[in-house]
Design an enzyme around this catalytic site. Structure first.
Site, PDB file in Angstrom:
ATOM      1  N   ASP A 131       0.973  -1.280   0.211  1.00  0.00           N
ATOM      2  CA  ASP A 131       0.163   0.043   0.039  1.00  0.00           C
ATOM      3  C   ASP A 131       0.761   1.117   0.140  1.00  0.00           C
ATOM      4  OD1 ASP A 131      -2.239   1.740   0.052  1.00  0.00           O
ATOM      5  OD2 ASP A 131      -3.274   0.937   1.557  1.00  0.00           O
TER       6      ASP A 131
HETATM    7  C1  NOJ Z   1      -4.171   3.786   0.021  1.00  0.00           C
HETATM    8  C2  NOJ Z   1      -5.154   2.933  -0.005  1.00  0.00           C
HETATM    9  O1  NOJ Z   1      -5.381   2.304   1.147  1.00  0.00           O
HETATM   10  C3  NOJ Z   1      -5.260   1.876  -0.944  1.00  0.00           C
HETATM   11  O2  NOJ Z   1      -6.517   1.252  -1.206  1.00  0.00           O
HETATM   12  C4  NOJ Z   1      -4.944   2.748  -2.528  1.00  0.00           C
HETATM   13  O3  NOJ Z   1      -4.867   1.548  -3.442  1.00  0.00           O
HETATM   14  C5  NOJ Z   1      -3.586   3.348  -2.383  1.00  0.00           C
HETATM   15  N1  NOJ Z   1      -3.700   4.443  -1.066  1.00  0.00           N
HETATM   16  C6  NOJ Z   1      -3.284   4.156  -3.887  1.00  0.00           C
HETATM   17  O4  NOJ Z   1      -4.147   5.272  -3.845  1.00  0.00           O
END
Ligand code: NOJ
Length: 874
Positions: free
Chosen positions: A294
């Site tokens: 993430d």
């Molecule tokens: C954080 C989020 O938790 C995740 O789901 C997402 O894909 C990423 N940011 C990228 O935006």
């Protein structure tokens, strides 16, 4: 960039303190200090699991791995590092992108959100959210939604479309992102995720199943200056039977990538937790694709590589836009000095390249033609760089096709009728109506005026955060109702106006409940529903109560992210009908009037339980708000979340999981129980792994990561190159993480193929039954199959019923019937044996019962089948 990004950036800046004390940034050989954290409660552990099992041993991936091996064996170190590492925040058109290996036709891999459509772009469809798809209980529709999302991603040139979501699963009803997934049950999540993945990947786009794992709360998920992200502390059985279950189904469906979460699991950060990545995901579940972090969830270069992370996103170190990284040039150093074994890097790259081949992206796959960073046609190509070349960034390619049809179908078939006294619904087309609530109307600030949907203004089509897509338009309930009944007064306000109601006037009150991702706070709710609780927003309960005092017939329409409390009004005599329309996306209005005015019967069912009040939940599923130290979020309720808890605690909720009425009635009959593969206590022995690609083991020459001559670098863009590559080589001993070893672990007995031992998916029983429409209106029924397992035989405590399978009929005319077939697998009848480390079932299904009904509640059961005795009416 989207307005919501500022608070996000501020949060990231706060990371600096912790990160600098604890990571492998400047010299992978020196930084070994672990993050300071509160001690893990003694009953939870994270055993070490090293080394990472190499990918490529599952026969479904052989051809792709063979192609990847040819390519990777010819790559330079710089090219390999490029493929694994993001090039930095705001350093390209997508929310994240890797470097490239253009000699082999491999472009910068573009990763973009999200689970309900393409985030931050134009000419796209805003599909209904995951929770809405789950509420349809319709596998074909869920698949079709996946295909449509995949087509739009491909059309925009996205290689990796980051959805679906099965974590959070919905353990905490107030948790901010439960609407991104499909409902509070592992089988519902697993079946829906598998359908979505297969649909998306049929178009060639790589799906990302996320967030691995136990990311059940938004607040404190990330590390900040005052504390590290929370630790989800869980026992092995609960982990397997509830939270890992949908991931196993996704892996079995062939998902190409999985996102490692922000939180810690049993005291070890998800992105560097060798037990969950190397052990559970890559060995036991046989995951052949790649693990991506993430965003800013990576906190160690060597540790994350060794624990099984394959791709770092967006590539920056703890602070964006400083031009530093845990991987990129640091990974080059780590390979040259031997701290990350070359074999591990080869496996990371092979996994990514094999996935790219597996999805056919080597064959005429488009490049990104949009920018997540701006709506302008032209602009900087690398907005994160101080000086960036400019060019065309948005080509405004229309990818909508005819997807509004599938979006409307999903939204319509999810609508869940909870109450309908005296057949108040459907309405006649000319009914005299008064409509109340801002949720019936448009966003008063303008369509998409809140970045990433970070506000609750007008019709609630989705929650907020990265899991959103811009609305190309929205059909509001107001518009759609007006198209069906000109005889309507609209009071698009959250205060009840002074009105006089004629005796036959009908009030429709629109209320909603919102939530989202933690980097945006909406009306004092930091993602999770802290302030709002489980009540309707904007005084919605009061609006219903006031309408109910004036009108003798009130219909309540609810748009909600998840469970919502209704006790203030549900039993009022004039509240005659209640519809939950979930989060419908752009087709909100038309999908609703399809049902309100009787063109279609409602056929959605609740994908979660609706309680009377929050005290009915176990205390351990409340939000944890703790400012100092690391939160230890102990999953002490174990497997008893949502309806499992209500059954075990013998609490009758307001509306049970799976509940949903229709304008017609259905009878389930003629059920038969057929035995399939014979059920042994444990599955037969797993198949052995096939060989995985092998490569030369000598560390490549340092010159492979020297800056190419005449290279024009962009400031702050992240590269694999080193100023002085020769200086990076070293033979000094390196303090690897405790428990680190290089000899492969014995193959886990519960593994053997994608998802686990393939025998777990043998059909051991099948229930066939006839569903007849016994009413006077056309409609669709859902047959839900719950298993009752003999806890005594299995030596564990269990809820009396667990969902394992479901099917939905086509539209049945009055009197018509359809036969549904509900297969039950070995795994469906098994519990996780923590000692043997395998799935244990009651031999021959002895004492197993199958309940088939229209919700989990006993009174909604129509058929019960007992192994050895057959089926009867429940
Ligand atoms: C954080 C989020 O938790 C995740 O789901 C997402 O894909 C990423 N940011 C990228 O935006």
């Amino acid at each position: 960039m989207a307005g919501g990004i500022l608070p996000f950036l501020l949060g990231l800046l706060l990371l600096a303190h912790c990160a600098s004390a604890s990571t492998h940034r400047s010299n992978p050989k020196q930084n070994t200090e672990k993050q300071k954290r509160d001690s893990l409660p003694t009953n939870y552990t994270t055993p070490d699991y090293y080394p990472t099992p190499n990918g490529g041993w599952d026969s479904n991936w052989s051809a792709a791995y063979a192609k990847a091996q040819k390519v990777v064996s010819n790559m330079t170190l710089a090219e390999k590092v490029n493929i694994t590492s993001g090039t930095g925040y705001l350093m390209g058109p997508c929310v994240g992108q890797t470097g490239s290996a253009l000699r082999f036709g491999i472009p910068r891999i573009c990763l973009q959100d999200g689970p309900l459509g393409i985030r931050n772009t134009d000419n796209n469809t805003a599909f209904p959210a995951g929770v809405t798809a789950g509420a349809t209980w319709d596998k074909d529709l869920i698949y079709a939604r996946g295909v449509a999302i995949g087509e739009e991603a491909r059309g925009k040139g996205i290689n990796v479309q980051m959805g679906p979501v099965v974590g959070p699963i919905g353990r905490k009803p107030r948790s901010g992102r439960i609407w991104e997934g499909f409902g509070a049950d592992p089988s519902l999540q697993g079946i829906a995720a598998a359908q979505t993945i297969q649909g998306m990947q049929s178009t060639g786009v790589i799906a990302t199943l996320k967030h691995f794992i136990l990311n059940e709360q938004e607040m404190y998920r990330m590390t900040s200056v005052v504390q590290v992200g929370y630790s989800s502390d869980i026992d092995d059985r609960t982990l397997h039977e509830i939270y890992l279950w949908p991931f196993a189904e996704g892996v079995k469906a062939g998902v190409g990538s999985i996102m490692a979460a922000y939180n810690h699991v049993n005291g070890s950060l998800s992105t560097q937790n060798s037990q969950i990545l190397n052990g559970l995901l890559k060995d036991e579940l046989g995951f052949q694709g790649f693990v991506v972090s993430d965003w800013y969830a990576q906190f160690g270069g060597v540790s994350s590589a060794l624990a099984g992370l394959d791709m770092a996103m967006p590539g920056d170190g703890a602070i964006p836009l400083l031009g530093d990284s845990f991987w990129n040039y640091e990974l080059s150093t780590a390979i040259l000095n031997g701290t990350v074994p070359l074999e591990r890097l080869n496996d990371m790259v092979t996994r990514i390249v094999a996935t790219w081949f597996q999805l056919g992206q080597d064959d005429d796959y488009p490049e990104p033609n949009f920018s997540t960073n701006t709506e302008d046609a032209t602009g900087p190509l690398y907005p994160g760089a101080l000086f960036s070349p400019s060019g065309v960034v948005n080509q405004f390619v229309n990818v909508q096709g005819n997807h509004s049809i599938i979006a409307r179908e999903v939204a319509r078939d999810a609508i869940t009728l909870l109450k309908n006294v005296n057949q108040t619904l459907p309405l006649s087309k000319n009914a005299s109506l008064s409509v109340f609530g801002t949720d019936a109307g448009p966003n008063s600030g303008g369509l998409n005026s809140c970045s990433d949907m970070g506000c609750d203004n007008g019709i609630l089509t989705m929650g907020w955060g990265s899991g959103t897509a811009r609305l190309p338009y929205v059909i509001t309930p107001q518009q759609a109702i007006l198209n069906n009944s000109a005889n309507t007064q609209f009071y698009v306000s959250d205060s009840f106006p002074s009105v006089t109601a004629a005796a036959d006037d009908i009030a429709i009150v629109f209320i909603n409940a919102d939530s989202g991702e933690n980097y945006i706070t909406v009306e004092s709710n930091p993602g999770d529903r802290t302030t709002a609780g489980l009540n309707a927003w904007h005084g919605g309960d009061d609006l219903v109560v006031k309408a109910a005092a004036k009108y003798s017939t009130v219909i309540v329409v609810i748009h909600t992210v998840g469970p919502i409390l209704m006790e203030e009004w549900i039993d009022l005599p004039s509240v005659k009908a209640v519809l939950v329309a979930h989060l419908p996306g752009q087709e909100a209005g038309d999908s609703l009037t399809d049902v309100l005015f009787g063109d279609y019967s409602p056929s959605g069912h609740l994908p979660y339980t609706i309680p009377h009040n929050e005290f009915e939940y176990p205390a351990s599923v409340g939000l944890i708000d703790q400012l100092l130290g690391q939160i230890q979020d102990q999953f002490t309720e174990r497997i008893y979340i949502d309806y499992r808890h209500f059954l075990q605690a013998n609490i009758t909720p307001r509306f049970p999981f799976g509940y949903g009425l229709s304008y017609t009635t259905f009878n389930f009959s003629d059920a038969t129980l057929t035995t399939g593969t014979s059920l042994t206590e444990y599955p037969p022995a797993r198949p052995a792994k096939s060989p995985t690609p092998t490569y030369a083991t000598t560390i490549p020459p340092a010159s492979e990561v020297a800056w190419p001559t005449g290279f024009n670098s962009i400031w702050r863009y992240l590269y694999p190159y080193l100023d002085d590559p020769a200086a990076a080589t070293s033979t000094a001993p390196y303090p690897y993480p405790t428990g680190y070893k290089t000899t492969p672990q014995p193959a886990p007995r519960a593994g053997g193929a994608q998802g686990g031992n393939p025998a777990l998916w043998d059909t051991v029983f099948t229930v066939d039954l006839k569903v007849t429409n016994t009413g006077t209106t056309s409609g669709r029924a859902v047959a839900q199959l719950y298993v009752e397992l003999p806890g005594d035989t299995l030596g564990v405590d269990l809820p009396p019923r667990q969902l394992r399978q479901f099917e939905k009929t086509s539209i049945l005319a009055p009197g018509d019937s359809e036969t549904l077939s509900l297969p039950v697998t070995r795994k469906d009848l098994s519990v996780w044996d923590v000692v043997v480390q395998d799935w244990k079932a009651p031999v021959n299904g002895e004492d197993v019962k199958f309940w088939i009904g229209e919700s989990v509640a006993l009174e909604d059961m129509q058929i019960v089948c007992t192994v050895g005795q057959g089926c009867e009416s429940a």
